[in-house]
Design an enzyme around this catalytic site. Sequence first.
Site, mmCIF file in Angstrom:
data_model
loop_
_atom_site.group_PDB
_atom_site.id
_atom_site.type_symbol
_atom_site.label_atom_id
_atom_site.label_comp_id
_atom_site.label_asym_id
_atom_site.label_seq_id
_atom_site.Cartn_x
_atom_site.Cartn_y
_atom_site.Cartn_z
ATOM 1 N N ASP A 14 -9.046 7.934 1.665
ATOM 2 C CA ASP A 14 -8.050 7.099 2.335
ATOM 3 C C ASP A 14 -6.643 7.382 1.831
ATOM 4 O OD1 ASP A 14 -8.974 5.964 -0.141
ATOM 5 O OD2 ASP A 14 -7.819 4.157 0.339
ATOM 6 N N GLU A 15 -5.686 7.087 2.677
ATOM 7 C CA GLU A 15 -4.261 7.028 2.328
ATOM 8 C C GLU A 15 -3.777 8.257 1.570
ATOM 9 O OE1 GLU A 15 -3.605 2.209 1.970
ATOM 10 O OE2 GLU A 15 -4.483 3.244 0.244
ATOM 11 N N SER A 16 -4.237 9.422 1.981
ATOM 12 C CA SER A 16 -3.800 10.659 1.332
ATOM 13 C C SER A 16 -2.585 11.205 2.088
ATOM 14 C CB SER A 16 -4.951 11.676 1.316
ATOM 15 O OG SER A 16 -4.696 12.707 0.408
ATOM 16 N N HIS A 17 -1.482 10.473 1.955
ATOM 17 C CA HIS A 17 -0.325 10.696 2.823
ATOM 18 C C HIS A 17 0.410 12.000 2.544
ATOM 19 C CE1 HIS A 17 -1.165 6.778 4.235
ATOM 20 N NE2 HIS A 17 -0.588 6.102 3.269
ATOM 21 N N HIS B 66 -5.009 9.051 -4.163
ATOM 22 C CA HIS B 66 -5.383 8.051 -5.173
ATOM 23 C C HIS B 66 -5.904 8.734 -6.441
ATOM 24 C CE1 HIS B 66 -4.961 4.361 -2.725
ATOM 25 N NE2 HIS B 66 -5.348 5.124 -1.702
#
Length: 537
Positions: free
Chosen positions: A351-354, A260
């Site tokens: 979060d969501e650090s893909h 993000h």
Amino acid sequence: MKHIFTLLSFGLFMVLFSCSQDGPKLSETGLIPLPNQVADGSGSFLLTSEAKIQLQGEDPKLAGIAEYFNTSLSAASGYRLPVGTDEGTIKLQVEGDNSQDESYELVISESEITIKGKSAAGVFYGVQTLLQAMPVEVFGTALIQEAIQIPAGKIVDSPSYAYRGSMLDVARHFLPMEDVKHYLDQMAHLKLNYLHLHLSDDQGWRIEIKSWPNLTALGGSTQVGGGPGGYFTQAQYQELVQYAADRFITIVPEIDMPGHTNAALASYGDLNPGINLPDGNFETITKSIEKAEDEFKGSNITRQAAELYTGTEVGFSTLDTDLELTYQFIDDIVREIAAITPGPYFHIGGDESHVTAKDDYVYFIERVQKIVQDHGKTSIGWDEVATSQLLPGNVAQFWALEENAKLAVGQGNKVLMSPAKKAYLDMQYDSTSRIGLHWAAYVELDSAYLWDPATYVNGISKSDILGVEAPLWTETVENRVDMEYLVFPRIAALAEVAWSPGSSRNWNDFQDRIKVMGQRWDIQGIGFYKSPLVNWE
């Protein structure tokens, strides 16, 4: 003459007696969150301009509470009550100096009102209950001509959880100072005490960092959909911190990382590892993260600034976890924000650090936690951070994966409960909701109310939980009107979940009380969602 005087006196007595009997009982005034104990009394206290506020105790915050009370009433009453320490019919009393004790006792008789607390915060929450015990008209601006009738009774109350919060995402769509202050006002009425500000994301950077000025000059210049964006200067942020503190609310700043982070990568190309795709063509990411690492990571690659991003997809950006400049960047940010944030917490996202390799993610989180600790703050992170080794005292915010929350508890750390299926205020109410998302669930008012944090996840008990937070993500929220539509009435339900014991909460009873709260919102001009589950009329 004496006969006439007697008749007039009797007539006045009958008027006062009638006034004291015709109004609702204290237990019928729509109190939210539901107090622990409510006992109805006989008669009413009639508030007029003749009343006085007496401060009892040495706490300097009492004067501010009296000022808040006067300001809250002045538009509707047309007067301000004198404040002193000698005498008064409204007594505000701090009995101890335990700032962690937010309990209070409110006693209303026909002759006086007393609010006692072991801390100034407790007295402030007693004032909120007192305001709700008054006619809904006190929340408006039309002048009330007669005495304000307050039902007699006694309330003994304390919160279930120490942390009762909400989150505002000002990164996807920027919300200006006036809207954040408006939100803080409404949080205070519901005894919420933490505002988590999501200050950075792929779409925008919203807090001035003097050592990295491009973060706001460039990274703050846009938002979802391509609007003008915006940001808070450090002076404006400090103003919000003080405004919140005056309402016994603590600001929790969040800088989301290592994912993000496109707004930061667009502002400073030297931070960009080169694996983000800001044009949104995420289906073209066919390489594995390991292969992407081999190709892009390292200090000898040519780095270029990312393009500004105005979409809503997630998971495509990351800071370079092997780059020392990354940690200098983070240290500068945490140092500047921590210096103007008196509260104990700093939220590091996570979060969501893909597109961050697992080992690199763990290394990054553990190193950033230490940076935050070095600047005197305690880290909070979204539940993914529990896949790393958390420092003692750090907090995992449960939003998605129960196994992550259990990992945090297994390490001896607390969990902040924000399950998306219950607490996310950006979820649609149903399929007809004009804005909002529904990837987690449709969250009607009953769904937001009918859950217990202490039993929601098997293996996580009340003692493992720091508190409850209701986040509002703003992919579809463009302004205050949108914010109010998604937040109200669900925030009242979640405030009660955070404050009132699960054993005392009842959906049918809440339906009756939220109806009165809706009248308060109506008179303030708040455009809330009138759930069909409640008979608002």
